[in-house]
Design an enzyme around this catalytic site. Structure first.
Site, mmCIF file in Angstrom:
data_model
loop_
_atom_site.group_PDB
_atom_site.id
_atom_site.type_symbol
_atom_site.label_atom_id
_atom_site.label_comp_id
_atom_site.label_asym_id
_atom_site.label_seq_id
_atom_site.Cartn_x
_atom_site.Cartn_y
_atom_site.Cartn_z
ATOM 1 N N THR A 11 15.083 10.032 37.415
ATOM 2 C CA THR A 11 14.077 10.952 36.816
ATOM 3 C C THR A 11 12.757 10.302 37.541
ATOM 4 O O THR A 11 12.076 11.630 37.877
ATOM 5 C CB THR A 11 13.832 10.374 35.413
ATOM 6 O OG1 THR A 11 14.710 10.249 34.694
ATOM 7 C CG2 THR A 11 12.399 11.036 34.577
ATOM 8 N N VAL A 12 12.284 9.339 38.087
ATOM 9 C CA VAL A 12 11.090 9.099 38.675
ATOM 10 C C VAL A 12 11.382 9.398 40.118
ATOM 11 O O VAL A 12 10.468 10.032 40.756
ATOM 12 C CB VAL A 12 10.590 7.508 38.619
ATOM 13 C CG1 VAL A 12 9.399 7.311 39.300
ATOM 14 C CG2 VAL A 12 10.274 7.201 37.075
ATOM 15 N N GLU A 124 1.382 0.764 41.418
ATOM 16 C CA GLU A 124 0.499 1.564 40.107
ATOM 17 C C GLU A 124 1.069 1.982 39.381
ATOM 18 O O GLU A 124 0.672 1.776 37.881
ATOM 19 C CB GLU A 124 -0.238 2.499 41.039
ATOM 20 C CG GLU A 124 -1.250 3.475 40.169
ATOM 21 C CD GLU A 124 -2.357 2.646 39.388
ATOM 22 O OE1 GLU A 124 -3.291 2.015 40.507
ATOM 23 O OE2 GLU A 124 -2.275 2.320 38.504
ATOM 24 N N GLY A 129 2.485 4.311 33.555
ATOM 25 C CA GLY A 129 2.964 5.603 33.967
ATOM 26 C C GLY A 129 1.923 6.240 35.105
ATOM 27 O O GLY A 129 1.309 5.673 35.856
ATOM 28 N N ILE A 131 -1.228 6.786 34.571
ATOM 29 C CA ILE A 131 -2.632 6.400 34.491
ATOM 30 C C ILE A 131 -3.279 5.514 35.763
ATOM 31 O O ILE A 131 -2.769 4.444 35.903
ATOM 32 C CB ILE A 131 -3.079 5.588 33.307
ATOM 33 C CG1 ILE A 131 -2.530 6.395 31.989
ATOM 34 C CG2 ILE A 131 -4.493 5.476 32.947
ATOM 35 C CD1 ILE A 131 -2.795 5.436 30.752
ATOM 36 N N ASP A 196 9.311 -4.176 27.628
ATOM 37 C CA ASP A 196 8.701 -3.350 28.619
ATOM 38 C C ASP A 196 7.342 -3.700 28.471
ATOM 39 O O ASP A 196 6.622 -3.815 29.655
ATOM 40 C CB ASP A 196 9.174 -2.086 28.488
ATOM 41 C CG ASP A 196 8.508 -1.142 29.438
ATOM 42 O OD1 ASP A 196 9.006 -0.912 30.492
ATOM 43 O OD2 ASP A 196 7.470 -0.104 28.935
ATOM 44 N N LYS A 200 4.657 -5.543 31.252
ATOM 45 C CA LYS A 200 3.307 -4.901 31.834
ATOM 46 C C LYS A 200 2.126 -5.654 31.400
ATOM 47 O O LYS A 200 1.175 -5.571 32.237
ATOM 48 C CB LYS A 200 3.349 -3.336 30.960
ATOM 49 C CG LYS A 200 4.256 -2.409 31.515
ATOM 50 C CD LYS A 200 4.570 -1.103 30.709
ATOM 51 C CE LYS A 200 5.500 -0.121 31.218
ATOM 52 N NZ LYS A 200 5.809 1.104 30.375
HETATM 53 N N1 HSE Z 1 10.082 3.189 29.256
HETATM 54 C C1 HSE Z 1 8.779 3.274 29.737
HETATM 55 C C2 HSE Z 1 7.999 3.645 28.674
HETATM 56 C C3 HSE Z 1 8.732 4.031 30.978
HETATM 57 O O1 HSE Z 1 8.528 4.373 28.002
HETATM 58 O O2 HSE Z 1 6.739 3.247 28.811
HETATM 59 C C4 HSE Z 1 7.512 3.629 31.853
HETATM 60 O O3 HSE Z 1 7.231 2.493 32.183
#
Ligand code: HSE
Length: 405
Positions: A11-12, A124, A129, A131, A196, A200
């Site tokens: 995806t990315v 970054e 994402g 931002i 996740d 972060k």
């Molecule tokens: N799985 C992560 C989310 C992807 O939903 O924020 C982006 O880091």
């Protein structure tokens, strides 16, 4: 042309190739030499893709090509992403990544290898994402003493919570939609269980403190237990439920770092952050509150942030772009059980008297009419709350309430 390679055409990664291509006129206006994707590393073939001729399967082809100056690591996971990144940096090739799992685990080590070899390790896209968030923290807010970060940092869970609240949607079905849109992790447990967000907030706190916050030390609670009854109770409390990552600097200089669902008052700007959007409220001692908002997941927003790093690296070939993150200084966090806050609790109506015994009669009662007794406690430590809640027999759920300030 500055030659680059993209590792992982998911995806990315596919988004990165497309952003560099579609915005090449803009990018090449900024970086005079221009930026070209020479290779795409993936185990698969992509016969239908216009970029199929760039696909290689052997990493050494990229590593041994002296033209390659920048690598985009969009594979995710720790291995082989770690080994590939380290090998590139040791050759003086800058690495730009969206891989928060690797950044949270090995960020300071990879930054220091980059410094040693006059190149950069940039990430970054790993938090928030699309931002622009990390760059402002390490540049525009460098002069600030940042005392608190409160963020919606996971697009998948925010998408699920928004749909469950607004449409009464089913959890599993909505998670399936988030997966189909490319928001969720390969193993969505990382989103749903709060890992996740935990990674972060660990990265953010590390950048703010300059030391290292280990993900393993972050208190993590996810959204799997949230039900429609909880949304109803949150509405009675005048709020919405959001999964937050929080770091707060205590007077003793230690940070409390956590991720958990919270009831956020409707007047908070975070309450308006819906769907896949992320919102991050940062409190500095001089600037007061600043807020960052944008899409926290998805192909193009995340790819855009990776490409921002690629452009920065392209402008700084042969140089290290400084990031202050010391791997040898592990932050000792404040014990989580000492954290103070209010809690919304749902119990059976029969336990009304037991609630008064445990929590006193000054609790704020939200509902005592639907077979449930729902109340908000006064301010308590996590430990006191857990002890008192343990004396009740029918706790259906409890959710922390975000303080106004
Ligand atoms: N799985 C992560 C989310 C992807 O939903 O924020 C982006 O880091």
């Amino acid at each position: 042309m500055i030659q680059t390679a993209v590792l992982g055409f998911g995806t990315v990664g596919s988004g990165v190739v497309e952003v560099l291509d579609r915005n090449s006129d803009k990018i090449n206006g900024t970086v005079r030499e221009g930026i070209n994707v020479k290779y795409i590393l993936d185990l698969r073939e992509f016969p239908e893709s216009p970029y199929r001729d760039k696909v290689v399967h052997d990493y050494d082809v990229i590593l041994n090509d002296p033209d390659i100056k920048i690598i985009c690591e969009t594979m995710g996971g720790k291995e082989p992403a770690y080994t590939f990144s380290r090998k590139a940096l040791e050759k003086g090739i800058s690495v730009c990544t969206s891989n928060k799992e690797l950044v949270a685990a090995k960020g300071p080590e990879l930054i220091s290898i980059a410094k040693e070899h006059n190149c950069s390790y940039m990430f970054e896209a790993s938090v928030g994402g699309g931002i622009p968030l990390l760059r402002p923290i390490v540049t525009s807010l460098e002069q600030e003493k940042i005392t608190k970060v409160t963020g919606i940092l996971n697009g998948t869970t925010n998408y699920i919570l928004t749909k469950m609240d607004a449409e009464g949607a089913d959890f599993d079905e909505t998670l399936g939609e988030a997966q189909a849109k490319g928001y969720a992790e390969r193993n969505p447990e990382a989103d749903v269980e709060g890992y996740d967000t935990g990674r972060k907030i660990a990265i953010l706190t590390s950048l703010i403190s300059g030391g290292t916050v280990k993900f393993e030390d972050v208190y993590c609670e996810g959204i799997a237990k949230i039900t429609q009854e909880d949304f109803r109770a949150a509405r009675l409390a005048g709020g919405v439920i959001k999964l937050l990552g929080i770091c707060e600097l205590g007077e003793d200089g230690r940070y409390t770092v956590m991720t958990a669902p919270f009831i956020v008052g409707r007047e908070s700007p975070l309450a308006m952050v819906n769907d896949v959007y992320n919102g991050i409220l940062i409190h500095g001692n001089m600037v007061d509150d600043v807020m960052f908002y944008g899409q926290g997941a998805g192909r193009y927003p995340t790819a855009s942030a990776v490409v921002a790093d690629v452009v920065d690296c392209a402008r700084n070939i042969g140089k290290w772009i400084p990031i202050d993150w010391d791997g040898s200084k592990v932050e000792e966090l404040a014990p989580f059980f000492e954290r103070k806050g209010k809690f919304m609790v749902r119990v059976d109506i029969d336990e009304r008297a037991a609630v008064a015994m445990a929590f006193g009669t000054s609790v704020q009662v939200l509902d005592a009419a639907t077979g449930e007794f729902t109340f908000i406690t006064g301010e308590l430590t996590e430990k006191d709350f857990a002890d008192k809640a343990a004396s009740l027999k029918t706790v259906r759920n409890s959710i922390r309430v975000l303080a106004d300030k």
